[in-house]
Motif scaffolding. Structure first.
Motif, short mmCIF file in Angstrom:
data_model
loop_
_atom_site.label_atom_id
_atom_site.label_comp_id
_atom_site.label_asym_id
_atom_site.label_seq_id
_atom_site.Cartn_x
_atom_site.Cartn_y
_atom_site.Cartn_z
N GLY A 290 0.82 -1.20 0.00
CA GLY A 290 0.00 0.00 0.00
C GLY A 290 0.85 1.25 0.00
N THR A 291 0.19 2.39 0.21
CA THR A 291 0.85 3.69 0.18
C THR A 291 0.26 4.58 1.28
OG1 THR A 291 1.13 3.52 -2.22
CG2 THR A 291 1.42 5.71 -1.23
N THR B 29 -6.97 3.28 8.89
CA THR B 29 -6.58 4.46 9.65
C THR B 29 -6.20 4.01 11.06
OG1 THR B 29 -8.13 5.83 8.41
CG2 THR B 29 -7.24 6.75 10.43
N ASP C 238 -7.29 -0.87 -2.86
CA ASP C 238 -8.09 0.30 -2.50
C ASP C 238 -8.71 0.22 -1.10
OD1 ASP C 238 -7.50 1.66 -4.85
OD2 ASP C 238 -9.23 0.82 -5.90
N ALA C 239 -8.35 -0.78 -0.31
CA ALA C 239 -8.78 -0.79 1.09
C ALA C 239 -8.11 0.37 1.83
CB ALA C 239 -8.40 -2.11 1.75
N LEU C 240 -8.77 0.83 2.88
CA LEU C 240 -8.25 1.92 3.69
C LEU C 240 -8.10 1.49 5.13
CD1 LEU C 240 -10.35 4.95 2.35
CD2 LEU C 240 -7.95 4.47 1.88
N GLU D 123 -2.93 7.08 7.93
CA GLU D 123 -3.90 6.52 6.98
C GLU D 123 -3.16 5.95 5.78
OE1 GLU D 123 -8.15 7.97 5.34
OE2 GLU D 123 -6.46 9.17 4.58
N ILE D 124 -3.46 4.71 5.44
CA ILE D 124 -2.81 4.06 4.30
C ILE D 124 -3.86 3.49 3.36
CG2 ILE D 124 -0.64 3.53 5.48
CD1 ILE D 124 -1.67 0.77 6.07
N LYS D 125 -3.53 3.52 2.08
CA LYS D 125 -4.38 2.95 1.05
C LYS D 125 -3.67 1.73 0.48
CE LYS D 125 -6.88 4.12 -3.20
NZ LYS D 125 -7.17 5.21 -4.18
N LYS E 299 -17.13 -1.95 6.40
CA LYS E 299 -16.43 -0.91 7.16
C LYS E 299 -16.52 -1.27 8.63
CE LYS E 299 -17.35 2.77 3.81
NZ LYS E 299 -17.93 4.12 3.60
N GLY F 90 -11.32 -3.39 0.61
CA GLY F 90 -11.13 -3.17 -0.81
C GLY F 90 -11.55 -4.40 -1.59
N LEU G 72 -1.29 7.71 2.82
CA LEU G 72 -2.06 8.85 2.35
C LEU G 72 -1.87 10.07 3.23
CD1 LEU G 72 -5.51 7.31 1.27
CD2 LEU G 72 -3.55 7.89 -0.16
#
Length: 228
Positions: A53-54, A104, A100-102, A94-96, A161, A136, A56
């Motif tokens: 992931g990355t 925090t 595309d899952a998130l 916060e990472i994505k 969620k 995601g 955010l």
């Protein structure tokens, strides 16, 4: 002391200094070279890891540790499989993920990305702290979905969620919306399907409490623990 003896002593001291200088320069160069090589190896090692992931957003201090190499986290920084992500006091992260899952993370949270791939699904470890998540593609399409291991329960996520962590002196899990959350201990399991429902886990060898609706106050408190 004769003048000749004085000149002889000076010549000896000068010779020692001249011989010693290249030795110091050589040792310094060797040390600098090893430090540079170590930094290059660390960079190569991180770059060769499988990206999960990355980052955010970051508030406060957050770091990742992979193979005992620590690096600060900032927006745009990659997160790799095997990373242990940690946040400091009053921090948020916060990472994505690649699907595309998130995720925090709240303050003083330790979170391990054990595995994350479309083929194997996702396995994560919440060691401490609080986590707010949104599934995601892996959580929606992969048969294995997302598994989050904690000290008291194993949590199965599928297209939903959710919120996990310690609040009001107890370990709690909430299902905000979506496909549902299964909370399993060594004693029993509970499935959260209704929106804004939660459960409390007291011990690994005790069943989770039956699902109960979360009121506005409890929800607000949980969201505040991960809000920027």
């Amino acid at each position: 002391m004769q003048i000749n003896d004085w000149f002889l002593g000076m010549n000896r001291r000068t010779t020692i200094k001249v011989m010693f200088a290249p030795f110091v320069a050589g040792m310094y160069g060797l040390f600098s070279g090893r430090m540079a090589q170590a930094a290059q190896d660390a960079s190569t090692q991180q770059a060769s890891g499988e990206k999960a992931g990355t980052v955010l957003r970051v508030k406060g201090r957050a770091v990742a540790v992979l193979d005992a190499i620590s690096r600060p986290l900032a927006p745009g920084v990659a997160v790799f499989i095997g990373d242990i992500l940690s946040t400091g006091a009053d921090a948020r992260l916060e990472i994505k993920m690649i699907d595309d899952a998130l995720f925090t993370l709240g303050e003083r949270t330790s979170f391990n990305v054990f595995d994350y791939s479309f083929q194997n699904g996702a396995t994560l470890n919440l060691v401490s702290g609080v986590l707010d998540g949104a599934s995601g593609l892996i959580g929606k399409q992969n048969d294995r979905g997302i598994t989050i291991n904690t000290r008291l329960a194993t949590i199965g996520i599928r297209g939903t969620k959710y919120w996990i962590g310690d609040m009001m002196g107890a370990f709690q899990v909430a299902h905000w919306s979506g496909g549902g959350v299964e909370v399993r201990t060594d004693a029993a399991s509970v499935r959260l399907e209704d929106p804004k429902a939660g459960t409390i886990v007291r011990a690994r060898n005790r069943p989770p409490t039956p699902p109960m609706p979360w009121g506005a106050d409890r929800m607000s408190m949980a969201k505040k623990m991960v809000s920027f």
